[in-house]
Scaffold this active site. Sequence first.
Site, mmCIF file in Angstrom:
data_model
loop_
_atom_site.group_PDB
_atom_site.id
_atom_site.type_symbol
_atom_site.label_atom_id
_atom_site.label_comp_id
_atom_site.label_asym_id
_atom_site.label_seq_id
_atom_site.Cartn_x
_atom_site.Cartn_y
_atom_site.Cartn_z
ATOM 1 N N GLU A 179 93.766 -64.481 -23.064
ATOM 2 C CA GLU A 179 94.702 -63.785 -23.958
ATOM 3 C C GLU A 179 96.055 -64.471 -24.075
ATOM 4 O O GLU A 179 97.095 -63.860 -23.804
ATOM 5 C CB GLU A 179 94.880 -62.338 -23.500
ATOM 6 C CG GLU A 179 93.598 -61.524 -23.528
ATOM 7 C CD GLU A 179 93.834 -60.030 -23.319
ATOM 8 O OE1 GLU A 179 94.937 -59.659 -22.888
ATOM 9 O OE2 GLU A 179 92.901 -59.256 -23.599
ATOM 10 N N GLU A 386 85.935 -58.974 -22.498
ATOM 11 C CA GLU A 386 86.433 -57.681 -22.015
ATOM 12 C C GLU A 386 86.214 -56.616 -23.075
ATOM 13 O O GLU A 386 86.492 -56.850 -24.263
ATOM 14 C CB GLU A 386 87.945 -57.734 -21.718
ATOM 15 C CG GLU A 386 88.313 -58.524 -20.507
ATOM 16 C CD GLU A 386 89.832 -58.566 -20.280
ATOM 17 O OE1 GLU A 386 90.527 -57.592 -20.628
ATOM 18 O OE2 GLU A 386 90.292 -59.600 -19.764
#
Length: 487
Positions: A179, A386
């Site tokens: 991320e 995720e």
Amino acid sequence: MNKIVFPKDFLWGAATSAFQAEGAYNEDGKGLSLADIRSMNINPDEEPTKALANKGDKIADSTVASDHYHHWEEDLALMKECGLKSYRFSIAWTRIFPNGDDEEPNQKGVQFYENIIDRLNEYGIEPIITLYHFDFPAGLQKKYGGFSNRQAIVDFVRYASFLFKHFKGKVRYWLVNNEQNAMIRRDGYLGITETNPLKREQLRHRCNHYMYVACAKAITACHEIDPEAKIAPVMAYAPHFPLTSKPEDVLAARNANDLFFHYMIDVHCRGEYPGYYIKWLKDNDWCPEITEEDSAALKKGKPDFFAFNYYRSNAAEYCPEDVDPELVERLRVDARSRILPGLCRCLQNPLISEDERNKWRSDPIGFHIAFRNVYELCHLPLMICENGYGAPDTLEKEGLIHDSYRIEYLKNHILQMNEAIQEGIPVIGYHAWTFLDVISTSEGFRKRYGFVYVNRDDNGGDLKRYKKDSFYWYQKVIKTHGKSLMD
Ligand code: BGP
């Protein structure tokens, strides 16, 4: 009619990250990372043990986390029992090189991960390893300002190359950074302390660019060292939908999607910043120096697949240019409400009802749309790293945890992923966040995501592991290749 179409070799997995699961923050030679500093809320200049003793309030922190460092064998046995096909976890740079750039690797740190990787391979669980999950070495931050300095590119690629060489043949999937687009939003993740807004944003975009170059160079190094291995970055993705069908709102949603997410698929997969992104940086005087060597590195280091994390969608509406700068400043960190003057204002989707338990506006259909959007831009196999439901859980007297809300969330999302696969989108794996409860980046142990309950709260606990209802549910999903989702 919904048909379950998951391929036989689909990687049914679950994820964790080093600083959120391991604990043992200073054991066996590990150095401090920015994640430790943030989660312990300590002064990085003070000696850590002393700083912790001085810290009055107790919150769940990375000193212990879920103590996976000492429970790894038990945790991996539980993964085997659950039937996981893959386990996505991260290596802490500071266990390998405690200061980030030490001459020799820390053998005990290397051994810890080697034990895990060997055991996973023995169990037939594919290790999928993130190189950098929010935990930049504090030593390098202090030495030269972290990713705001080009030296971080060199040190990161050296660290990554060491791992590619050491684990060659044992690790088939690597993830570079987790991320990056979420990291650059948060000053603490980048070690930014600059308060002048213009300088701060210039610094942020410089860090962002250097991280892209580092990622591309790490990808190239991986391809050279271990041509059999596959490697990709991991993007945080929350597609933004127009608040109304007014063209201004439609464009605002497009701006949010492009400037927060889609541009990075271009940088990673085409090796170029799109024009709208460069214009945005230049309009604001934020554009970092992009050398010819940087551009060549970006062009060369292309990923083999593309990974993203999805939790929720969001909405966006038109925002005038002359919006109050104080409001912009106040909302800049929260992804769900940030404002780009003249371009977009983000907000939660009012057409999705709020979950009473965790206040989320969950959107499984947004997950389906996410697959279409991402695939359309990268045309690479996709991996979900995720997806999960965070909420407090209750440990009943008999050691049971009835987390039907988590099952409901996961089931609805996996069914939407199945839709995307039916449309021909190549999805190679899915990793629920998380396998076992870990410290949440924002709420310690008050928010849990795991299939396995870890008995501790923000004041500690005996760290005993308990299987939640969702553990057995996921076990069945894996065993039936998703067919049980239709039960
Ligand atoms: C992602 C991070 C994870 C994890 C997750 C849940 O953005 O990659 O590390 O923490 O979000 O978020 P939180 O822990 O804040 O609930």
